[in-house]
Motif scaffolding. Sequence first.
Motif, mmCIF file in Angstrom:
data_model
loop_
_atom_site.group_PDB
_atom_site.id
_atom_site.type_symbol
_atom_site.label_atom_id
_atom_site.label_comp_id
_atom_site.label_asym_id
_atom_site.label_seq_id
_atom_site.Cartn_x
_atom_site.Cartn_y
_atom_site.Cartn_z
ATOM 1 N N GLU A 128 12.090 72.972 -51.868
ATOM 2 C CA GLU A 128 13.574 72.483 -51.323
ATOM 3 C C GLU A 128 14.687 73.785 -51.320
ATOM 4 N N ASP A 129 14.288 74.739 -52.353
ATOM 5 C CA ASP A 129 15.316 75.649 -52.349
ATOM 6 C C ASP A 129 14.696 76.998 -52.761
ATOM 7 N N PRO A 130 13.812 77.669 -51.737
ATOM 8 C CA PRO A 130 13.043 78.748 -52.112
ATOM 9 C C PRO A 130 13.547 80.152 -52.516
ATOM 10 N N VAL A 131 14.933 80.289 -52.103
ATOM 11 C CA VAL A 131 15.525 81.593 -52.348
ATOM 12 C C VAL A 131 16.485 81.628 -53.279
ATOM 13 N N ARG A 132 16.755 82.268 -54.135
ATOM 14 C CA ARG A 132 17.790 82.222 -55.326
ATOM 15 C C ARG A 132 19.437 82.650 -54.667
ATOM 16 N N PRO A 133 20.366 81.962 -55.287
ATOM 17 C CA PRO A 133 21.718 82.624 -54.782
ATOM 18 C C PRO A 133 21.834 83.855 -55.151
ATOM 19 N N LEU A 134 22.502 84.481 -54.418
ATOM 20 C CA LEU A 134 22.496 86.010 -54.051
ATOM 21 C C LEU A 134 22.874 86.568 -55.884
ATOM 22 N N ASP A 135 24.066 85.997 -56.164
ATOM 23 C CA ASP A 135 24.531 86.409 -57.528
ATOM 24 C C ASP A 135 23.482 86.546 -58.718
ATOM 25 N N GLU A 136 22.672 85.332 -58.718
ATOM 26 C CA GLU A 136 21.644 85.167 -59.592
ATOM 27 C C GLU A 136 20.785 86.208 -59.323
ATOM 28 N N ALA A 137 20.350 86.360 -58.148
ATOM 29 C CA ALA A 137 19.438 87.393 -57.927
ATOM 30 C C ALA A 137 19.575 88.874 -58.125
ATOM 31 N N VAL A 138 20.958 89.121 -57.981
ATOM 32 C CA VAL A 138 21.420 90.528 -58.320
ATOM 33 C C VAL A 138 21.443 90.531 -59.669
ATOM 34 N N GLU A 139 21.594 89.678 -60.456
ATOM 35 C CA GLU A 139 21.728 89.725 -62.172
ATOM 36 C C GLU A 139 20.340 89.841 -62.644
ATOM 37 N N ARG A 140 19.503 89.365 -61.821
ATOM 38 C CA ARG A 140 17.936 89.756 -62.323
ATOM 39 C C ARG A 140 17.468 91.017 -61.923
ATOM 40 N N VAL A 141 17.747 91.468 -60.660
ATOM 41 C CA VAL A 141 17.647 93.006 -60.619
ATOM 42 C C VAL A 141 18.163 93.726 -61.437
ATOM 43 N N ALA A 142 19.280 93.574 -61.678
ATOM 44 C CA ALA A 142 20.098 94.528 -62.659
ATOM 45 C C ALA A 142 19.341 94.517 -64.108
ATOM 46 N N ALA A 143 18.791 93.450 -64.452
ATOM 47 C CA ALA A 143 18.355 93.387 -65.702
ATOM 48 C C ALA A 143 16.959 94.121 -65.823
ATOM 49 N N ALA A 144 16.278 94.232 -64.545
ATOM 50 C CA ALA A 144 15.122 94.900 -64.532
ATOM 51 C C ALA A 144 15.327 96.452 -64.525
ATOM 52 N N VAL A 145 16.310 96.714 -63.753
ATOM 53 C CA VAL A 145 16.687 98.028 -63.725
ATOM 54 C C VAL A 145 17.022 98.658 -65.142
ATOM 55 N N GLU A 146 17.998 97.752 -65.713
ATOM 56 C CA GLU A 146 18.444 98.234 -67.425
ATOM 57 C C GLU A 146 17.414 98.512 -68.070
ATOM 58 N N ALA A 147 16.407 97.495 -68.025
ATOM 59 C CA ALA A 147 15.275 97.695 -68.889
ATOM 60 C C ALA A 147 14.287 98.904 -68.544
ATOM 61 N N ALA A 148 13.975 99.293 -67.085
ATOM 62 C CA ALA A 148 13.614 100.342 -66.972
ATOM 63 C C ALA A 148 14.293 101.853 -67.404
ATOM 64 N N LYS A 149 15.508 101.778 -67.354
ATOM 65 C CA LYS A 149 16.052 102.850 -67.820
ATOM 66 C C LYS A 149 16.003 103.109 -69.324
ATOM 67 N N GLU A 150 15.613 102.235 -70.159
ATOM 68 C CA GLU A 150 15.438 102.324 -71.451
ATOM 69 C C GLU A 150 14.064 102.811 -71.691
ATOM 70 N N LEU A 151 13.095 102.806 -70.762
ATOM 71 C CA LEU A 151 11.733 103.466 -71.096
ATOM 72 C C LEU A 151 11.640 105.175 -71.055
ATOM 73 N N ASP A 152 10.934 105.600 -71.540
ATOM 74 C CA ASP A 152 10.729 106.980 -71.705
ATOM 75 C C ASP A 152 9.945 107.786 -70.449
ATOM 76 N N PHE A 153 9.818 106.946 -69.509
ATOM 77 C CA PHE A 153 9.426 107.597 -68.064
ATOM 78 C C PHE A 153 10.058 106.886 -67.112
ATOM 79 N N PRO A 154 10.223 107.545 -65.743
ATOM 80 C CA PRO A 154 10.912 106.827 -64.562
ATOM 81 C C PRO A 154 10.097 105.796 -64.002
#
Length: 309
Positions: A128-154
Amino acid sequence: MNRTTTAARHARAVAFRDLHAADRPFVVPNPWDAGTARILAGLGFAALATTGAGLAHSLGRPDGTNQISRAELLANAAVIVEASGLPVTADLESGFGERPEDIAETIRLAAAAGLVGGSIEDSTGRDEDPVRPLDEAVERVAAAVEAAKELDFPFTVTARAENFFQGRPDLDDTIRRLRAYEAAGAHVLYAPALPDAEAIRAVCSAVDRPVNVLMGGALKLSVAELGALGVRRISTGSALSRAALGAFTRAAREIAGSGTFDFGADAIPYAEANALLTPPTTPTTSAGRASAVTHPGAPASPVTPGPGA
C-alpha cells in the motif's frame, strides 16, 4: 568473518572504487552461488554483485520482502567473495531494519563478510506504500555512508531509488531522490527499471556521481550505448539466474511433456563445465612469490568486458 585478508580486501575495495572512474562503463554481473561466481571470474569480469532474487529462487523461495534474512544474504555473499576472488558488492535490500542504526549495522556486517560495497534501497516492502518518504530514505542512506566511513577501507555505498521498480513511473521524483541521496554522500546512484534511453540519459545528466543501470530485461542497449548515455556501471540483477532457471524449466517440461531429451544438445559439455569451475592455480615463482595464473577461458584484459558481456 570472511577469510579475505585485510590487505586483499583493501586492494579489492580500491579497485572497485576506481572502476567507476574508468573511461567506459563496466559490467557487474550477478552470480547467485560459488559456481556461477567462479565462472564469471574466469570469464574476465572485474567485479561482481549479488542478487537477492537469484538467492531466493535457489533456496526454493519466491523473491520478495523478508524472504531472505540478513544472515542468509551475507553468508551467500561471503561464498561469492571466496569463490571469485573479485571485488563484490551486495544487494542489501532496504538495509534489514527500520532504524538508521540497523542500516549502519548491516554495512558493518557486510564489510565483515568480505564485501567492498552494497546498495540500500528506499522501498518499504508494503504494497500500500511501497516507497519510503524522502526524508526517511535520506536518513537511511546517510547512516550507511557514515558507517562506511568508519571502516578501514573504501566501502562503496550505492543508493537505490525504487520508483520504477515499484510501479511508480515518476522520473522527476526519481531524479529528486537520487540528488538527495547524492547530497547524503552516496557513492553510486541507481534507479532500477528505467524504461528507455532518454530516462537513463536524464538520470545520468542530473547527478554528478556514477550511475548504475540494470540490464537484462526488455530494454536492449549495449555497453557502448549505455556509456554514451553517461552510465558508469551496469548490473544484470536476477536476469542471469532467471536465464538459467528458464533453461532448466524448458528442459524439464520437454521431458515431462514429450518424453524427449533434445535439450541435451544445448547443454554445456561436461569437460567445459569442469574447466570453467576449476579454480585458478597460483604457482610459486623463483623469488618465492605466488604468481596468479589466468583461469581457463579468461580474456587477456579482465577489467571491463565488451558489449554483450
